[in-house]
Design a protein around this motif. Sequence first.
Motif, PDB file in Angstrom:
ATOM      1  N   ILE A  32      83.799 -30.129 -43.610  1.00 57.14           N
ATOM      2  CA  ILE A  32      82.870 -30.208 -44.745  1.00 57.14           C
ATOM      3  C   ILE A  32      82.643 -28.817 -45.333  1.00 57.14           C
ATOM      4  N   ALA A  33      82.420 -27.850 -44.453  1.00 58.25           N
ATOM      5  CA  ALA A  33      82.160 -26.481 -44.924  1.00 58.25           C
ATOM      6  C   ALA A  33      83.359 -25.904 -45.668  1.00 58.25           C
ATOM      7  N   GLN A  34      84.570 -26.209 -45.184  1.00 60.97           N
ATOM      8  CA  GLN A  34      85.770 -25.654 -45.819  1.00 60.97           C
ATOM      9  C   GLN A  34      85.881 -26.014 -47.292  1.00 60.97           C
ATOM     10  N   TYR A  35      85.439 -27.208 -47.643  1.00 59.52           N
ATOM     11  CA  TYR A  35      85.502 -27.625 -49.045  1.00 59.52           C
ATOM     12  C   TYR A  35      84.720 -26.666 -49.935  1.00 59.52           C
ATOM     13  N   PHE A  36      83.658 -26.072 -49.386  1.00 53.44           N
ATOM     14  CA  PHE A  36      82.761 -25.234 -50.182  1.00 53.44           C
ATOM     15  C   PHE A  36      83.062 -23.744 -50.061  1.00 53.44           C
ATOM     16  N   GLN A  37      84.209 -23.392 -49.458  1.00 53.34           N
ATOM     17  CA  GLN A  37      84.506 -21.970 -49.258  1.00 53.34           C
ATOM     18  C   GLN A  37      84.578 -21.189 -50.565  1.00 53.34           C
ATOM     19  N   GLU A  38      85.056 -21.822 -51.612  1.00 51.43           N
ATOM     20  CA  GLU A  38      85.193 -21.127 -52.894  1.00 51.43           C
ATOM     21  C   GLU A  38      83.904 -21.160 -53.709  1.00 51.43           C
ATOM     22  N   PHE A  39      82.905 -21.902 -53.212  1.00 57.77           N
ATOM     23  CA  PHE A  39      81.612 -21.971 -53.903  1.00 57.77           C
ATOM     24  C   PHE A  39      80.661 -20.987 -53.220  1.00 57.77           C
ATOM     25  N   LYS A  40      80.471 -19.839 -53.818  1.00 54.82           N
ATOM     26  CA  LYS A  40      79.669 -18.786 -53.187  1.00 54.82           C
ATOM     27  C   LYS A  40      78.186 -19.137 -53.096  1.00 54.82           C
ATOM     28  N   GLN A  41      77.792 -20.203 -53.796  1.00 56.42           N
ATOM     29  CA  GLN A  41      76.381 -20.595 -53.757  1.00 56.42           C
ATOM     30  C   GLN A  41      76.020 -21.314 -52.460  1.00 56.42           C
ATOM     31  N   PHE A  42      77.021 -21.705 -51.653  1.00 56.89           N
ATOM     32  CA  PHE A  42      76.769 -22.498 -50.453  1.00 56.89           C
ATOM     33  C   PHE A  42      76.953 -21.663 -49.186  1.00 56.89           C
ATOM     34  N   GLU A  43      76.110 -21.926 -48.207  1.00 55.90           N
ATOM     35  CA  GLU A  43      76.298 -21.341 -46.872  1.00 55.90           C
ATOM     36  C   GLU A  43      75.967 -22.386 -45.810  1.00 55.90           C
ATOM     37  N   PHE A  44      76.647 -22.285 -44.666  1.00 59.38           N
ATOM     38  CA  PHE A  44      76.460 -23.215 -43.555  1.00 59.38           C
ATOM     39  C   PHE A  44      76.065 -22.417 -42.313  1.00 59.38           C
ATOM     40  N   ILE A  45      75.094 -22.928 -41.576  1.00 59.03           N
ATOM     41  CA  ILE A  45      74.610 -22.257 -40.362  1.00 59.03           C
ATOM     42  C   ILE A  45      74.637 -23.240 -39.203  1.00 59.03           C
ATOM     43  N   TRP A  46      75.240 -22.823 -38.094  1.00 59.99           N
ATOM     44  CA  TRP A  46      75.177 -23.598 -36.843  1.00 59.99           C
ATOM     45  C   TRP A  46      74.340 -22.790 -35.864  1.00 59.99           C
ATOM     46  N   ILE A  47      73.173 -23.342 -35.507  1.00 60.70           N
ATOM     47  CA  ILE A  47      72.295 -22.696 -34.531  1.00 60.70           C
ATOM     48  C   ILE A  47      72.690 -23.180 -33.144  1.00 60.70           C
ATOM     49  N   GLY A  48      73.164 -22.266 -32.298  1.00 61.76           N
ATOM     50  CA  GLY A  48      73.600 -22.642 -30.957  1.00 61.76           C
ATOM     51  C   GLY A  48      74.930 -22.020 -30.625  1.00 61.76           C
ATOM     52  N   ASP A  49      75.526 -22.500 -29.570  1.00 57.29           N
ATOM     53  CA  ASP A  49      76.812 -21.984 -29.115  1.00 57.29           C
ATOM     54  C   ASP A  49      77.455 -23.039 -28.233  1.00 57.29           C
ATOM     55  N   GLY A  50      78.692 -22.788 -27.817  1.00 57.65           N
ATOM     56  CA  GLY A  50      79.355 -23.754 -26.964  1.00 57.65           C
ATOM     57  C   GLY A  50      80.847 -23.519 -26.878  1.00 57.65           C
ATOM     58  N   PRO A  51      81.515 -24.290 -26.016  1.00 56.35           N
ATOM     59  CA  PRO A  51      82.931 -24.049 -25.728  1.00 56.35           C
ATOM     60  C   PRO A  51      83.871 -24.318 -26.896  1.00 56.35           C
ATOM     61  N   GLU A  52      83.420 -25.037 -27.935  1.00 55.51           N
ATOM     62  CA  GLU A  52      84.317 -25.366 -29.046  1.00 55.51           C
ATOM     63  C   GLU A  52      83.953 -24.612 -30.321  1.00 55.51           C
ATOM     64  N   ARG A  53      83.360 -23.427 -30.157  1.00 58.91           N
ATOM     65  CA  ARG A  53      82.951 -22.662 -31.335  1.00 58.91           C
ATOM     66  C   ARG A  53      84.153 -22.214 -32.166  1.00 58.91           C
ATOM     67  N   ALA A  54      85.335 -22.144 -31.546  1.00 63.43           N
ATOM     68  CA  ALA A  54      86.530 -21.741 -32.294  1.00 63.43           C
ATOM     69  C   ALA A  54      86.876 -22.735 -33.397  1.00 63.43           C
ATOM     70  N   LEU A  55      86.387 -23.974 -33.272  1.00 64.58           N
ATOM     71  CA  LEU A  55      86.648 -24.978 -34.306  1.00 64.58           C
ATOM     72  C   LEU A  55      85.862 -24.708 -35.580  1.00 64.58           C
ATOM     73  N   LEU A  56      84.838 -23.871 -35.481  1.00 62.75           N
ATOM     74  CA  LEU A  56      84.041 -23.518 -36.661  1.00 62.75           C
ATOM     75  C   LEU A  56      84.637 -22.266 -37.296  1.00 62.75           C
ATOM     76  N   SER A  57      85.792 -22.445 -37.920  1.00 61.35           N
ATOM     77  CA  SER A  57      86.566 -21.311 -38.426  1.00 61.35           C
ATOM     78  C   SER A  57      86.355 -21.019 -39.911  1.00 61.35           C
ATOM     79  N   SER A  58      85.697 -21.913 -40.633  1.00 59.91           N
ATOM     80  CA  SER A  58      85.501 -21.707 -42.064  1.00 59.91           C
ATOM     81  C   SER A  58      84.683 -20.444 -42.307  1.00 59.91           C
ATOM     82  N   SER A  59      85.075 -19.671 -43.285  1.00 59.70           N
ATOM     83  CA  SER A  59      84.465 -18.357 -43.520  1.00 59.70           C
ATOM     84  C   SER A  59      83.013 -18.430 -43.966  1.00 59.70           C
ATOM     85  N   ASN A  60      82.560 -19.580 -44.413  1.00 58.14           N
ATOM     86  CA  ASN A  60      81.174 -19.692 -44.888  1.00 58.14           C
ATOM     87  C   ASN A  60      80.224 -20.256 -43.832  1.00 58.14           C
TER      88      ASN A  60
END
Length: 377
Positions: free
Chosen positions: A215-243
Amino acid sequence: MKIVHVAEAFAGGIVMFVKSLVENMPDDEHIIVHGERAHVTRFTEIRKQFARTNARFVRWHSAQRSIRLSKDFAAFFELYKVLKRLKKQHQIDAVHLHSSKSGFIGRMVCKVLGINNVIYTPNGAPFLVGTSKMSNFLYKQLERLGNGFGGQVVCCSPSEQEEYEKVGIQAITINNGITFERFNGLDLEPSSKKFCIVTSGRIINQKNPALFNSIAQYFQEFKQFEFIWIGDGPERALLSSSNITITGWMPGDEVARIISSANVYLSTANFEGLPYAVLEALALRKPVLLTDSVGNRDLVKSCLNGDLFKHHSEAIVKLLQYFNNTSMLNIMGEFSAVHGKESFNVNHTFTRYRNLYKGNSDHIKNDKYLKPALVNA
């Protein structure tokens, strides 16, 4: 009353659940028999949260999450010794089992010891966890077998109860609840110049970080959007989108501050029991956009306080609609708070559990708040 809580998976939401019960039943004695998931949260840190409560702890050393017969037999005999000793000392009025492993082993032990007042709260149906039909089938059979040992199954959401009844296990529902008043005084207005979408929890398969990333990747080119994941875990590498920003674990007050400053709370979970993180988002007057999954679907009321989605494309469309109609978000947030206070208030939760601990399950079944959950019971 003397209530024995048994929790193999003493971390995350189960800690919040048990802590809530302990704090809201200050006149009762609580004995917590627990395992430890040090890779999630060390018990020394968890114990600090109970420092001023009426709880004492007994370590369940052999308890572990995965199914391994040798370890599970050891866990059975260790728990047998603990509960036998407590029963002999007249320290048990009720046994409350938390999570599937505790539920299975605990009900066997209670059956052998003749302890009849037993409550089992799955906190997420285990037969929805597996990544294959075979593993889910196995968990269904284990739940059916465990149910044969007795005890009252208590689901924490109506949709979870429906899943149990589909496999032939009778259950009742007591919604999870939180103290909505503790969020009074927080600045609930979004503070970021960007349109902020937030989620909170462990970064694991159950929370579906891959979907969040998609979902976040779709908005990578839209600078008005940001995504925040509060927490951590073993699959954090899957959250690779730059935003996407991953904050790591944070104190509860800081988590509330970040959620209150966001525009929308997003959950991509494959299933839930009834997630405390989303309940807190309701209390913080946030619109919620949630996967149409067990546990999540109970938190959206007639689309007034948010929406459910099945595919990432549906979530993207909804976020674009929210962005283009930000004035509606305040109204949706107010509906979130109203829905939360009516249906997920901690006072309702602990009152119903206390009736169960007293052995009064009929009172729970006839509770007016629970009738919608028992239509198919």
